[in-house]
Design a protein around this motif. Structure first.
Motif, PDB file in Angstrom:
ATOM      1  N   UNK A  26      44.616  40.357  46.439  1.00 44.27           N
ATOM      2  CA  UNK A  26      43.493  40.748  47.293  1.00 44.27           C
ATOM      3  C   UNK A  26      42.216  41.024  46.518  1.00 44.27           C
ATOM      4  N   UNK A  27      42.322  41.281  45.212  1.00 49.46           N
ATOM      5  CA  UNK A  27      41.138  41.619  44.410  1.00 49.46           C
ATOM      6  C   UNK A  27      41.219  40.906  43.062  1.00 49.46           C
ATOM      7  N   UNK A  28      40.373  39.912  42.826  1.00 52.18           N
ATOM      8  CA  UNK A  28      40.406  39.178  41.554  1.00 52.18           C
ATOM      9  C   UNK A  28      40.106  40.050  40.334  1.00 52.18           C
ATOM     10  N   UNK A  29      39.448  41.201  40.539  1.00 57.46           N
ATOM     11  CA  UNK A  29      39.095  42.053  39.406  1.00 57.46           C
ATOM     12  C   UNK A  29      40.322  42.550  38.646  1.00 57.46           C
ATOM     13  N   UNK A  30      41.419  42.789  39.356  1.00 59.94           N
ATOM     14  CA  UNK A  30      42.610  43.343  38.705  1.00 59.94           C
ATOM     15  C   UNK A  30      43.628  42.265  38.353  1.00 59.94           C
ATOM     16  N   UNK A  31      43.320  41.010  38.656  1.00 56.54           N
ATOM     17  CA  UNK A  31      44.245  39.920  38.330  1.00 56.54           C
ATOM     18  C   UNK A  31      44.255  39.685  36.819  1.00 56.54           C
TER      19      UNK A  31
END
Length: 286
Positions: A26-31
């Motif tokens: 849901x959030x690319x920042x934490x991928x």
């Protein structure tokens, strides 16, 4: 952190809201983000999860972060997590004023504050600055203090017992007891300590400069003391109809002191994270 981020040592900022959950999907920042099995960071995360303030899980493909009722910011390694209330900053500030009895900021300009990263903390410090300016504008509280000293120009009450005990005059002065209205009292000492705390917590240069400017004015007549919860409680006991203007300021200072840093009880050692987390339940119960 992953290899690229650990090499660059760049700070990864992750903006969230209270009661929100993000995953790598849901959030690319934490991928793809990991802590490379750093034992110190893992202990911090374990303590943070047990405190039920924030939940951070390290997955194969990144991080899963879940927030609860706390708002503010916390720093873990090279990750900076900011948690905003679901209510936007300006309307939330209005509700805070109503709940805690703070004065209205007529010239509040959200554009001068980095509300996205440090919103709630900076709003509190901005409000503290406004309350301090209001107190200075109306005049600092003064309290009569008994002063005993030798004076060449007698003032107040002459201590004739001391005069007789010394066998008469030994120099051109008399021992007198008189009273002065001094600004160096508990309320102003707590105010000064709170302003210094705010200048340490804020990340905004404009706020820091204004807080230090007012602190320098107070330091001319007020002693510097260590800010503690007991100091604030003792200052509250001095509140009456003449010093009611200090009540909102003390409430802000108490919130800043109790919410700064994030400490945990650990069997191995005290664990403390840099950050600021405020329990929204205190707001709803106010």
């Amino acid at each position: 952190m992953n290899k690229n981020r650990s090499q660059s040592q760049a700070i990864l900022h992750i903006p969230l809201q209270e009661w929100q959950k993000i995953t790598p999907d849901s959030c690319p920042l934490v991928a793809g983000v990991s802590f490379n099995r750093d034992p110190a960071i893992r202990r911090q995360i374990a303590s943070l999860n047990q405190s039920s303030r924030i939940e951070i899980l390290e997955l194969v493909d990144g991080l899963q972060i879940r927030t609860f009722q706390h708002v503010g910011n916390v720093r873990i390694g090279n990750i900076s997590i900011s948690i905003q209330p679901k209510i936007d900053g300006v309307r939330f500030l209005s509700l805070l004023r109503y709940a805690f009895g703070w004065r209205k900021l007529e010239f509040f300009d959200p554009s001068i504050l980095n509300l996205e990263e440090n919103g709630f903390q900076e709003i509190l410090i901005f409000q503290l600055l406004a309350e301090a300016k209001n107190i200075l504008g109306r005049g600092l509280n003064r309290k009569y203090e008994s002063i005993e000293e030798n004076l060449q120009s007698p003032r107040g009450r002459i201590d004739f017992n001391r005069f007789a005990y010394n066998g008469g005059l030994s120099d051109a002065s008399l021992f007198c007891r008189h009273y002065l209205r001094l600004e160096n009292n508990l309320l102003n000492q707590t105010l000064l300590a709170g302003l210094k705390l705010g200048s340490l917590l804020t990340r905004e240069m404009v706020l820091r400069a204004e807080l230090r400017k007012i602190s320098q004015i107070l330091e001319q007549s007020v002693s510097i003391v260590k800010l503690t919860s007991s100091l604030i409680q003792n200052a509250r006991l001095k509140i009456n109809r003449l010093t009611a203007i200090y009540r909102p300021t003390l409430s802000i200072i108490e919130i800043l002191l109790s919410s700064q840093g994030i400490s945990f009880d650990s069997k191995e050692a005290d664990i403390k994270l840099p950050g600021f987390l405020f329990d929204m339940n205190r707001f709803y119960q106010a």
